[in-house]
Design a protein around this motif. Structure first.
Motif, PDB file in Angstrom:
ATOM      1  N   GLN A   1       0.828  -1.207   0.000  1.00  0.00           N
ATOM      2  CA  GLN A   1       0.000   0.000   0.000  1.00  0.00           C
ATOM      3  C   GLN A   1       0.863   1.259   0.000  1.00  0.00           C
ATOM      4  OE1 GLN A   1      -3.301   0.017  -0.479  1.00  0.00           O
ATOM      5  NE2 GLN A   1      -3.071  -2.197  -0.664  1.00  0.00           N
ATOM      6  N   THR A   2       1.953   1.238   0.759  1.00  0.00           N
ATOM      7  CA  THR A   2       2.865   2.376   0.793  1.00  0.00           C
ATOM      8  C   THR A   2       3.454   2.637  -0.585  1.00  0.00           C
ATOM      9  OG1 THR A   2       3.447   1.993   3.115  1.00  0.00           O
ATOM     10  CG2 THR A   2       4.993   3.288   1.798  1.00  0.00           C
TER      11      THR A   2
ATOM     12  N   SER B   1       2.198   1.772  -3.435  1.00  0.00           N
ATOM     13  CA  SER B   1       1.135   2.172  -4.348  1.00  0.00           C
ATOM     14  C   SER B   1       0.879   3.674  -4.284  1.00  0.00           C
ATOM     15  CB  SER B   1      -0.151   1.407  -4.017  1.00  0.00           C
ATOM     16  OG  SER B   1      -1.209   1.791  -4.870  1.00  0.00           O
ATOM     17  N   LYS B   2       1.002   4.236  -3.091  1.00  0.00           N
ATOM     18  CA  LYS B   2       0.707   5.657  -2.888  1.00  0.00           C
ATOM     19  C   LYS B   2       1.910   6.557  -3.152  1.00  0.00           C
ATOM     20  CE  LYS B   2      -2.726   4.539   0.669  1.00  0.00           C
ATOM     21  NZ  LYS B   2      -3.041   4.617   2.121  1.00  0.00           N
ATOM     22  N   ASP B   3       3.095   5.986  -3.257  1.00  0.00           N
ATOM     23  CA  ASP B   3       4.314   6.776  -3.413  1.00  0.00           C
ATOM     24  C   ASP B   3       4.546   7.072  -4.895  1.00  0.00           C
ATOM     25  OD1 ASP B   3       6.849   7.892  -3.409  1.00  0.00           O
ATOM     26  OD2 ASP B   3       7.589   6.564  -1.822  1.00  0.00           O
ATOM     27  N   SER B   4       4.248   8.290  -5.315  1.00  0.00           N
ATOM     28  CA  SER B   4       4.365   8.662  -6.733  1.00  0.00           C
ATOM     29  C   SER B   4       5.808   8.683  -7.216  1.00  0.00           C
ATOM     30  CB  SER B   4       3.722  10.030  -6.963  1.00  0.00           C
ATOM     31  OG  SER B   4       4.358  11.023  -6.182  1.00  0.00           O
TER      32      SER B   4
END
Length: 254
Positions: A31-32, A34-37
């Motif tokens: 999840q981390t 996935s959110k880290d652009s």
């Protein structure tokens, strides 16, 4: 899951190692990422004999969703078998060390029959139940014929689910499942010829492929490592104790 962050990282390493008994150990990191652009691609390093069915499927779905946002290259560092192979199906491509073991596509239900031991020490079970199958998998006696049939039907359905997902993700014919499934485990060369992996090489080769697929320059490469700490292992052990007598599991051969 402990996270070690390199400032300015654009690629990440996610390690899938040890038995898969609790998907939460890895889900937080997924999840981390996935959110880290800033992260443009992920190298999934695998060395696991598999584990329980549900968390293996959970990881497969989560890794597949992550791969839809940013490319993932999986690397079989040692063993990518059964549950860990299932978890790796949704990636962009799979690389394997030439000495790696891959496959073991199958499902097993294990249980104990401790009735003789209990008789020797003078223990007699007393059971009240409602439902003909409520005691399926008990270790206090031999399983009845209708219980074995019910368990076999369940296992066959789960096995077909596994095979179908392999067919879908690896683009190989389901009609040939006996060639690559049936719980068989393969060396990297055989796995490649069967279509279970995409290439044989080193971790460095897998990393170079990821850089190319992610569309970044070699000079921009920076890594954020993922590794399990002691607390993660304790969490898995604690979770597995509740499933010790009977559980649907995906695992490689002993």
């Amino acid at each position: 899951m402990r996270t070690d962050i390199d400032k300015g990282a654009n690629l990440a390493i996610l390690e899938l190692k040890g038995p898969i008994l609790d998907a939460n150990v890895w889900s937080e990191s997924i999840q981390t990422l996935s959110k880290d652009s800033a992260i443009k691609g992920v190298l999934l390093v695998v060395d696991s004999p598999g584990g329980a069915l549900s968390p293996s499927v959970e990881l497969y779905e989560e890794i597949k969703r992550l791969n839809q946002k940013k490319p993932i290259v999986a690397y079989a560092e040692g063993v990518m078998a059964s549950g860990s192979y299932y978890a790796s199906l949704g990636v962009h491509s799979i690389y394997a060390n030439k000495g790696a073991l891959v496959g073991s596509i199958g499902v097993i239900f294990e249980g104990l029959d401790a009735s003789e031991l209990m008789a020797k020490i003078g223990i007699k079970p007393q059971v009240l139940k409602a439902g003909a199958y409520k005691e399926v998998g008990t270790f206090t006696r031999q399983w009845a014929a209708h219980e074995k049939e019910e368990l076999d039907n369940l296992i066959q359905r789960q096995y077909q689910m596994f095979v179908q997902d392999v067919c879908q993700e690896r683009k190989i014919p389901c009609k040939n499942y006996k060639d690559y499934a049936e719980g068989r485990i393969f060396d990297a060369s055989s796995a490649l010829s069967l279509g279970l992996i995409d290439s044989i090489g080193t971790k460095s080769d897998a990393k170079k492929a990821l850089v190319r697929i992610a569309g970044i320059k070699e000079g921009e490469e920076s890594w954020r490592g993922k590794s399990k700490n002691f607390d993660d292992y304790l969490s898995q052990v604690s979770h597995s104790l509740s499933q010790i007598f009977a559980n649907i599991i995906l695992r490689s051969v002993p």
